[in-house]
Write a protein that holds these residues in place. Structure first.
Motif, short mmCIF file in Angstrom:
data_model
loop_
_atom_site.label_atom_id
_atom_site.label_comp_id
_atom_site.label_asym_id
_atom_site.label_seq_id
_atom_site.Cartn_x
_atom_site.Cartn_y
_atom_site.Cartn_z
N GLY A 188 12.98 2.84 -3.43
CA GLY A 188 13.16 1.60 -2.19
C GLY A 188 13.30 1.75 -0.31
N GLU A 189 14.09 2.71 -0.51
CA GLU A 189 13.70 3.43 1.29
C GLU A 189 11.72 3.44 1.03
OE1 GLU A 189 16.03 6.95 1.62
OE2 GLU A 189 17.83 6.05 0.60
N LYS A 190 11.10 4.70 0.57
CA LYS A 190 10.26 4.43 0.60
C LYS A 190 9.25 3.59 0.92
CE LYS A 190 6.44 7.11 1.25
NZ LYS A 190 6.14 7.83 2.73
N GLN A 191 9.56 2.40 0.13
CA GLN A 191 8.73 1.25 -0.24
C GLN A 191 9.43 0.35 1.40
OE1 GLN A 191 10.18 -0.68 -3.10
NE2 GLN A 191 8.45 -0.83 -4.26
N THR A 192 10.04 -0.07 1.89
CA THR A 192 10.48 0.17 3.18
C THR A 192 9.36 0.71 3.81
OG1 THR A 192 13.03 -0.43 2.74
CG2 THR A 192 12.23 -0.12 4.58
N GLU A 193 9.44 2.15 4.41
CA GLU A 193 8.14 3.08 5.54
C GLU A 193 7.52 2.35 5.05
OE1 GLU A 193 9.53 6.68 4.15
OE2 GLU A 193 11.52 6.49 4.79
N LEU A 194 7.09 1.98 4.10
CA LEU A 194 5.30 1.85 3.77
C LEU A 194 4.88 -0.16 4.41
CD1 LEU A 194 4.75 3.18 -0.03
CD2 LEU A 194 4.12 3.92 2.37
N VAL A 238 -4.70 0.37 6.06
CA VAL A 238 -3.65 -0.96 5.80
C VAL A 238 -4.13 -0.70 3.90
CG1 VAL A 238 -3.57 -2.97 4.86
CG2 VAL A 238 -3.15 -2.51 6.74
N ALA A 239 -5.42 -0.68 3.48
CA ALA A 239 -6.05 -0.17 2.17
C ALA A 239 -4.69 0.90 1.18
CB ALA A 239 -8.13 0.32 2.09
N GLY A 240 -5.02 2.06 2.22
CA GLY A 240 -4.29 3.68 1.50
C GLY A 240 -2.49 2.80 1.98
N LEU A 241 -2.39 2.66 2.34
CA LEU A 241 -0.90 2.09 2.23
C LEU A 241 -0.58 1.40 0.89
CD1 LEU A 241 0.06 1.89 5.55
CD2 LEU A 241 0.73 3.40 4.73
N ASP A 242 -1.50 0.40 1.20
CA ASP A 242 -1.51 -0.87 -0.35
C ASP A 242 -1.64 0.32 -1.68
OD1 ASP A 242 -1.12 -3.44 -1.07
OD2 ASP A 242 -3.51 -2.51 -1.87
N ALA A 243 -2.58 1.32 -1.70
CA ALA A 243 -2.69 1.83 -2.72
C ALA A 243 -1.22 2.68 -3.28
CB ALA A 243 -3.33 2.90 -2.59
N GLU A 244 -0.58 3.06 -1.97
CA GLU A 244 0.96 4.05 -2.15
C GLU A 244 1.58 3.24 -2.87
OE1 GLU A 244 2.20 6.95 0.78
OE2 GLU A 244 0.09 6.10 1.53
N LEU A 245 1.82 1.85 -2.02
CA LEU A 245 2.80 0.38 -2.65
C LEU A 245 2.38 0.05 -3.44
CD1 LEU A 245 3.39 -2.05 0.16
CD2 LEU A 245 4.99 -0.42 -1.06
N ARG A 246 1.37 -0.09 -4.51
CA ARG A 246 0.94 -0.28 -6.51
C ARG A 246 2.21 0.83 -6.66
NH1 ARG A 246 -4.15 -2.26 -4.53
NH2 ARG A 246 -4.58 -1.19 -4.27
N GLU A 247 1.83 1.97 -6.44
CA GLU A 247 2.23 3.53 -6.90
C GLU A 247 3.23 2.98 -7.23
OE1 GLU A 247 2.25 6.72 -9.31
OE2 GLU A 247 0.89 5.30 -9.31
N LEU A 248 3.69 3.33 -5.93
CA LEU A 248 5.17 2.76 -6.53
C LEU A 248 6.33 1.56 -7.20
CD1 LEU A 248 6.36 3.63 -2.64
CD2 LEU A 248 6.66 5.52 -4.31
N ASP A 249 5.18 0.67 -6.77
CA ASP A 249 5.38 -0.54 -8.31
C ASP A 249 5.81 0.01 -9.63
OD1 ASP A 249 6.39 -2.24 -5.87
OD2 ASP A 249 4.67 -3.05 -5.88
N SER A 250 4.64 0.71 -9.38
CA SER A 250 4.14 1.11 -11.40
C SER A 250 5.51 1.77 -11.36
CB SER A 250 2.73 1.78 -11.49
OG SER A 250 2.56 2.59 -12.50
#
Length: 639
Positions: free
Chosen positions: A591-597, A611-623
Motif C-alpha cells: 500500500g505504501e509503495k502504491q502511494t509512492e507510485l 509513466v509507462a514504467g510506473l504503470d507497469a510497476e503498479l500492475r505488478e503490485l496489484d497482482s
C-alpha cells in the motif's frame, strides 16, 4: 406535482431567555427525505417536535395536510411496560397473518435478527418492562416501520443499532414511499438516505440539496462567500477610518481592527494524516511492543468469546473493531486494559488461556461506554485542568485546557458550567477531553460517538488525525471508523478475530453469507442438515475459533450421528496466525509503495516513457496484492 404534507410558517420557540427557533418557515412534501443536523442544544429535537405537533409553537403556525398518517420515533418511547413485544409490534394479528406479510418479516429480521427475536428470552412473548433502553427503542422503531405512513419523523434512529442494523435501516427507508425527516449524527446514514438537509443554527434553519457530503460542500461554499462579503465590509470600514483619521485630532483614537482573510475557512481545514511521520512518532513514544496476544482464549461466564487468538497491536496501528452483539468486542478491550494496568503481570479474569504481553512504555486511555462519574460541583475547565493544564498533541502542537475545551464545543461561558448541569452528550465530550489531556500513547474508544453531534465528531476526528499513538475504536458509526482507522477487524461470533481488507463493506457481506447459510440449514431436511453440518464442522473447525450458536447446534446433531469434528493442534493455529500477520505487513508495504507510485505518476505526467514504467510497476503490485489477499482469506476461513 408533489403534495405538501407539513408547513411551518414563521415558527418561533423560546426556552427561558433563549430563542431556539426564530421565524422559521419550512415545508415537507411527498417523497422528501430530509436530514436534520446542528450542534447539540441548537434546537434539532425541538424543530421536529413542533413539526410533529408534539408541542406547540410560541409564534407562527404549523399545519398538516388532511388525513396525514404520521409516525414519530422520539428519544423516549411510550411502550406499555406490562405488555409483550408481540402486543406492541403485531397487535392481535394471528401468527400466520403477520408471518405472511413481507414488510413485517423484513422489519423483524432486520431489527432483531429473526422472526423469533433470538436475542429476547421469550421471543415475541417477552414482557417489555425489564428490557434495556436499546431493546425498547428497537421495539418502538419496529412498531413504527410496520405501519403504513405518509411521513416518518425519526429522532436519532441509529442509536443502539449495530453496523448491520444501520445498513438495513438505510436500505429499508430508501425503499419506502413515505416522506422522511430524520435527526441523526450518523453521517454515513445521512448520505445513504437523505436528499435534502436542514442545518439548525442560532435560531434559524438553512436548507441544502443532497445528502451529507453535498451539504458539507455547499456549506463550505456558503461560508466562503459570507467571509468574502465580510472582508468587503471591513475594507469599506478601513476606508472610512482612513478618512476620519485625516480629520480632527480628537477623532483619532486609533482603534485596532483585525481583518480576517477571505480564505480562513480553507486555512482551518484539517490536513490529511501523514502516516509515515505519525508512525515515527509512535515508535519513539511506544517502542516496538504495544500489545501481544499469544494463544489467548477469552470467556465471559459460560460463553467462549475468543479461542486460541494470536494477535499484535503495534506502535501507530489504527484499528476499527466491528462485530455482532455479544461477540466479545468490549471484553477484548477490557482484557487488554486490565493487562496494561498491571504491566502485563496479571491477566484479566476473562483470559482462560494464553497470555497478553504489554509494552513497558504503554500509557493507555480507555473510553468505556459508561460515562465516568465526576465531581458535579467542579466547573468544566476545572475538571479538565484537574488532569493537566496543557497537552502535547504531537508534531510540535500544544494546547491549553481552555483551547481544547473550545475545540470540543465548550465555549468560554460554558467552561464555567458545573459538571452536574451538563447533558449526557456534554459529559461524554468532557470524558474524552480528560482522556486526551492525560497524554496517552494508546487509546481504546468504545462507542465514542454516542451522544456527540456532528461538529464535535469532526473536531475529535481532526485531533485524532494528527495523534501519534496506537488506536482501537469500537463503533457503529461507519463514517467515524473509516475516517479514523486504517484497518478493520471483525468478530463474527465464531471465536475468531479476522482482518477485513475491504473494511466494513466486507463485514456486511460476510454477515449476509452467515445468515444465508443459517437459513439454508434451518430449511434443510433434518437428515441432510445433520450430514451437511457434520461435514462443514470437519472442514471449518479450528483451534482459533469457537463454534457459533448455529454451528453448536450442528455439532450436537453430528454427535448424535457419531461424527466428531477434528480440531487442528494449537501449534498449527499459531503458525496460521503468524502467516496472516506476515501477509498483513506485506500488504501494508505494498500500500505504501502504491502511494509512492501514484505520487510519481502525478509528478511525471508529461513523461510518457516514465509513466509507462510506473504503470507497469503498479500492475505488478496489484497482482501481488490480489495473491496475498486470496491467501489471507484462505487462512482466515480455514483457521
Amino acid at each position: 406535482m408533489a403534495v405538501n404534507l407539513v408547513n411551518l410558517e414563521a415558527v418561533g420557540k423560546v426556552y427561558g431567555t433563549r430563542a431556539l427557533l426564530d421565524g422559521v418557515s419550512l415545508g415537507v412534501s411527498e417523497g422528501d427525505r430530509i436530514g436534520v443536523v446542528g450542534r447539540n442544544g441548537d434546537g434539532k429535537t425541538t424543530l421536529i417536535r413542533l413539526l410533529s405537533k408534539l408541542e406547540p409553537a410560541d409564534d407562527g403556525r404549523v399545519t398538516h395536510s388532511g388525513g396525514l398518517r404520521l409516525g414519530v420515533l422520539t428519544q423516549h418511547d411510550s411502550l406499555d411496560p406490562a405488555a409483550t413485544v408481540r402486543h406492541e409490534v403485531v397487535g392481535d394479528m394471528a401468527d400466520h397473518e403477520w408471518a405472511g406479510d413481507a414488510r413485517i418479516r423484513d422489519v423483524l429480521t432486520g431489527l432483531f435478527g429473526g422472526l423469533g427475536l433470538p436475542g429476547f428470552p421469550q421471543g415475541l412473548d417477552t414482557v417489555i418492562g425489564p428490557l434495556s433502553g436499546g431493546e425498547r427503542r428497537r421495539i418502538a422503531l419496529a412498531q413504527l416501520l410496520i405501519a403504513e405512513q405518509d411521513l416518518i419523523v425519526l429522532d436519532e434512529p441509529t442509536n443502539h443499532l449495530d453496523v448491520e442494523g444501520i445498513a438495513w435501516l438505510a436500505a429499508h427507508l430508501r425503499a419506502r414511499r413515505s416522506a422522511l425527516v430524520c435527526v441523526t449524527h450518523d453521517r454515513w446514514f445521512l448520505d445513504q438516505v437523505c436528499t435534502r438537509m436542514w442545518d439548525v443554527q442560532r435560531g434559524g434553519v438553512h436548507e441544502y440539496d443532497g445528502g451529507y457530503s453535498d451539504y458539507v460542500f455547499a456549506r463550505a461554499e456558503r461560508e466562503r462567500i459570507a467571509a468574502q462579503e465580510e472582508a468587503k465590509r471591513k475594507n469599506l470600514m478601513r476606508k472610512e477610518l482612513a478618512w476620519l483619521r485625516r480629520g480632527a485630532p480628537a477623532r483619532t483614537s486609533k482603534p485596532r481592527f483585525r481583518i480576517e482573510a477571505a480564505n480562513a475557512l480553507i486555512a482551518d481545514e484539517p490536513p490529511p494524516r501523514d502516516d509515515a511521520e505519525l508512525m515515527r512518532f509512535a515508535n519513539s513514544r511506544l517502542g516496538k511492543t504495544v500489545f501481544d496476544m499469544e494463544d489467548v482464549s477469552l470467556q465471559a461466564g459460560p460463553k467462549v468469546l475468543l479461542k486460541h487468538l494470536t494477535w499484535q497491536l503495534g506502535p501507530g496501528d489504527r484499528v476499527g473493531l466491528v462485530g455482532v452483539n455479544g461477540s466479545g468486542k468490549t471484553s477484548l478491550l477490557r482484557a487488554l486494559a486490565e493487562a496494561a494496568r498491571s504491566g502485563g503481570e496479571r491477566q484479566s479474569e476473562l483470559v482462560t488461556g494464553g497470555r497478553v504481553k504489554v509494552g513497558r512504555t504503554v500509557k493507555l486511555a480507555y473510553l468505556s461506554q459508561e460515562v465516568a462519574e465526576l465531581n458535579p460541583g467542579l466547573r468544566v475547565l476545572e475538571a479538565v485542568e484537574e488532569v493537566r493544564s496543557r497537552v502535547d498533541l504531537g508534531k510540535g502542537r500544544e494546547m491549553t485546557a481552555s483551547q481544547l475545551c473550545e475545540r470540543f464545543g465548550f465555549v468560554k461561558e460554558k467552561q464555567w458550567t458545573p459538571v452536574g448541569d451538563l447533558s449526557g452528550g456534554e459529559r461524554r465530550r468532557l470524558q474524552i477531553l480528560r482522556l486526551l489531556m492525560d497524554e496517552p500513547n494508546v487509546l481504546f474508544l468504545d462507542e465514542p460517538t454516542n451522544d456527540l453531534d456532528i461538529e464535535t465528531l469532526t473536531q475529535l476526528e481532526d485531533l485524532l488525525d494528527g495523534w501519534p499513538g496506537s488506536l482501537v475504536v469500537i463503533s457503529h458509526d461507519r463514517f467515524f471508523v473509516e475516517r479514523t482507522t486504517d484497518q478493520v477487524y471483525a468478530l463474527l461470533g465464531d471465536g475468531a478475530l479476522r482482518m477485513l481488507p475491504r473494511g466494513i463493506e466486507e463485514y456486511l457481506e460476510r454477515r449476509a453469507r452467515q445468515r444465508e447459510s443459517a437459513q439454508t440449514n434451518t430449511n434443510a431436511p433434518a437428515a441432510s442438515r445433520t450430514s451437511a453440518s457434520s461435514s462443514a464442522a470437519g472442514r471449518s473447525s479450528s483451534s482459533s475459533s469457537a463454534p457459533s450458536s448455529s454451528s453448536a447446534a450442528s455439532s450436537s446433531g453430528s454427535s448424535a450421528s457419531g461424527v466428531q469434528a477434528q480440531r487442528k493442534p494449537a501449534a498449527a493455529a499459531r503458525a496460521g496466525q503468524k502467516e496472516m500477520q506476515r501477509i498483513e505487513r506485506q500488504l501494508d508495504r505494498i500500500g505504501e509503495k502504491q502511494t509512492e507510485l501514484h505520487e510519481a505518476l502525478a509528478e511525471h505526467a508529461t513523461d510518457f516513457e516514465r509513466v509507462a514504467g510506473l504503470d507497469a510497476e503498479l500492475r505488478e503490485l496489484d497482482s501481488q496484492r490480489e495473491d496475498l489477499e486470496s491467501r489471507w482469506l484462505e487462512l482466515a476461513e480455514n483457521g
